[in-house]
Scaffold this motif. Structure first.
Motif, PDB file in Angstrom:
ATOM      1  N   ILE A 118      89.716 134.198 -12.326  1.00  0.00           N
ATOM      2  CA  ILE A 118      88.613 135.244 -12.997  1.00  0.00           C
ATOM      3  C   ILE A 118      89.146 136.459 -12.990  1.00  0.00           C
ATOM      4  O   ILE A 118      89.377 137.592 -12.477  1.00  0.00           O
ATOM      5  CB  ILE A 118      87.004 135.477 -12.475  1.00  0.00           C
ATOM      6  N   ILE A 119      88.958 137.363 -13.986  1.00  0.00           N
ATOM      7  CA  ILE A 119      89.613 138.922 -14.329  1.00  0.00           C
ATOM      8  C   ILE A 119      88.287 139.377 -15.522  1.00  0.00           C
ATOM      9  O   ILE A 119      88.194 138.743 -16.683  1.00  0.00           O
ATOM     10  CB  ILE A 119      90.935 138.588 -15.671  1.00  0.00           C
TER      11      ILE A 119
ATOM     12  N   LYS B 132      94.658 133.322  -2.403  1.00  0.00           N
ATOM     13  CA  LYS B 132      93.180 132.578  -1.694  1.00  0.00           C
ATOM     14  C   LYS B 132      91.956 133.087  -1.695  1.00  0.00           C
ATOM     15  O   LYS B 132      92.355 134.277  -2.437  1.00  0.00           O
ATOM     16  CB  LYS B 132      92.978 132.960  -0.085  1.00  0.00           C
ATOM     17  N   PRO B 133      90.777 131.715  -1.825  1.00  0.00           N
ATOM     18  CA  PRO B 133      90.093 131.863  -2.671  1.00  0.00           C
ATOM     19  C   PRO B 133      89.143 133.185  -2.343  1.00  0.00           C
ATOM     20  O   PRO B 133      89.049 133.234  -0.253  1.00  0.00           O
ATOM     21  CB  PRO B 133      89.214 130.503  -2.757  1.00  0.00           C
ATOM     22  N   GLY B 134      88.330 134.787  -2.657  1.00  0.00           N
ATOM     23  CA  GLY B 134      87.688 135.442  -2.526  1.00  0.00           C
ATOM     24  C   GLY B 134      88.556 136.084  -2.592  1.00  0.00           C
ATOM     25  O   GLY B 134      87.817 137.545  -2.191  1.00  0.00           O
TER      26      GLY B 134
ATOM     27  N   THR C 143      88.987 143.930 -12.501  1.00  0.00           N
ATOM     28  CA  THR C 143      89.012 142.720 -11.504  1.00  0.00           C
ATOM     29  C   THR C 143      90.307 141.331 -11.850  1.00  0.00           C
ATOM     30  O   THR C 143      90.425 141.564 -12.301  1.00  0.00           O
ATOM     31  CB  THR C 143      87.810 143.129  -9.959  1.00  0.00           C
ATOM     32  N   VAL C 144      90.444 140.906 -10.638  1.00  0.00           N
ATOM     33  CA  VAL C 144      91.763 140.497 -10.923  1.00  0.00           C
ATOM     34  C   VAL C 144      90.463 139.983  -9.652  1.00  0.00           C
ATOM     35  O   VAL C 144      90.930 139.588  -8.551  1.00  0.00           O
ATOM     36  CB  VAL C 144      92.949 140.074 -10.891  1.00  0.00           C
ATOM     37  N   GLU C 145      90.083 138.496  -9.377  1.00  0.00           N
ATOM     38  CA  GLU C 145      89.674 137.276  -8.270  1.00  0.00           C
ATOM     39  C   GLU C 145      89.353 136.115  -8.495  1.00  0.00           C
ATOM     40  O   GLU C 145      89.631 135.491  -9.798  1.00  0.00           O
ATOM     41  CB  GLU C 145      88.519 137.673  -7.816  1.00  0.00           C
ATOM     42  N   ILE C 146      89.505 135.860  -6.894  1.00  0.00           N
ATOM     43  CA  ILE C 146      90.648 133.930  -7.338  1.00  0.00           C
ATOM     44  C   ILE C 146      89.110 133.941  -6.603  1.00  0.00           C
ATOM     45  O   ILE C 146      88.340 134.267  -5.393  1.00  0.00           O
ATOM     46  CB  ILE C 146      91.510 133.769  -6.170  1.00  0.00           C
ATOM     47  N   VAL C 147      88.350 132.890  -7.052  1.00  0.00           N
ATOM     48  CA  VAL C 147      87.600 131.781  -6.628  1.00  0.00           C
ATOM     49  C   VAL C 147      87.241 130.185  -6.435  1.00  0.00           C
ATOM     50  O   VAL C 147      87.648 129.648  -7.272  1.00  0.00           O
ATOM     51  CB  VAL C 147      85.824 132.553  -7.523  1.00  0.00           C
TER      52      VAL C 147
ATOM     53  N   LEU D 191      81.249 129.787  -6.636  1.00  0.00           N
ATOM     54  CA  LEU D 191      80.853 129.848  -8.018  1.00  0.00           C
ATOM     55  C   LEU D 191      79.297 128.942  -7.253  1.00  0.00           C
ATOM     56  O   LEU D 191      78.144 129.473  -8.633  1.00  0.00           O
ATOM     57  CB  LEU D 191      81.077 128.954  -9.103  1.00  0.00           C
ATOM     58  N   ASN D 192      79.424 127.369  -7.084  1.00  0.00           N
ATOM     59  CA  ASN D 192      78.118 127.287  -7.147  1.00  0.00           C
ATOM     60  C   ASN D 192      77.133 127.585  -6.244  1.00  0.00           C
ATOM     61  O   ASN D 192      75.926 127.867  -6.263  1.00  0.00           O
ATOM     62  CB  ASN D 192      77.974 125.634  -6.889  1.00  0.00           C
ATOM     63  N   GLU D 193      77.800 128.562  -5.095  1.00  0.00           N
ATOM     64  CA  GLU D 193      77.092 129.390  -4.574  1.00  0.00           C
ATOM     65  C   GLU D 193      76.008 130.368  -4.902  1.00  0.00           C
ATOM     66  O   GLU D 193      75.039 130.885  -4.741  1.00  0.00           O
ATOM     67  CB  GLU D 193      77.628 129.463  -3.310  1.00  0.00           C
ATOM     68  N   LEU D 194      77.127 131.264  -5.921  1.00  0.00           N
ATOM     69  CA  LEU D 194      76.594 132.041  -6.535  1.00  0.00           C
ATOM     70  C   LEU D 194      75.396 131.809  -7.265  1.00  0.00           C
ATOM     71  O   LEU D 194      74.542 132.010  -7.920  1.00  0.00           O
ATOM     72  CB  LEU D 194      77.663 132.366  -7.536  1.00  0.00           C
TER      73      LEU D 194
END
Ligand SMILES: [Zn+2]
Length: 126
Positions: free
Chosen positions: A37-38, A96-98, A109-113, A118-121
């Motif tokens: 997710i960017i 890695k995720p996180g 920001t560039v993140e791996i989720v 996402l469901n937890e969020l």
């Protein structure tokens, strides 16, 4: 032991093995369900499904702010930027995720989720 008891034990064993297999399959699925997710200024500007096969280049070019994101070989990195500290480039590759790459000057920001994350969020928001 009666013949019926044997059959019962066999059935319990088989059901156990099958559900173990299903649980593992679901688990494995979750792990490969990753996204890159960017975000720019807190807004999602791009989303990519992230697997080992993903090959993408995303270029942010907004009001003279440039960040180049490269996704390949199961890694995500910011390869070029015109910010003054270049911390985003120096961060190197994430896989890695996180994990997250942040470009503070550009609020980028560039993140791996994982979908799990996402469901937890979503749960927290609700
Ligand atoms: Zn930067």
């Amino acid at each position: 032991m009666k013949k019926n008891d044997m059959i019962l034990i066999l059935v319990v064993l088989i059901v156990g093995i099958i559900s173990y297999g299903i649980v593992n399959a679901i688990k494995h699925n979750d792990e490969s369900n990753l996204k890159v997710i960017i975000k720019h200024k807190g807004v999602v500007v791009k989303e990519y499904a992230f697997t080992h096969e993903t090959q993408k280049t995303y270029v942010l070019d907004s009001e003279d702010e440039v960040n180049v994101v490269q996704i390949k070989n199961g890694e995500v990195s910011v390869t070029e930027a015109n910010c003054h500290d270049l911390i985003c480039v120096k961060t190197g590759a994430i896989s890695k995720p996180g994990e997250i790459i942040v470009c503070l000057p550009h609020k980028f920001t560039v993140e791996i989720v994982s979908n799990e994350m996402l469901n937890e969020l979503d749960d927290i928001v609700e």
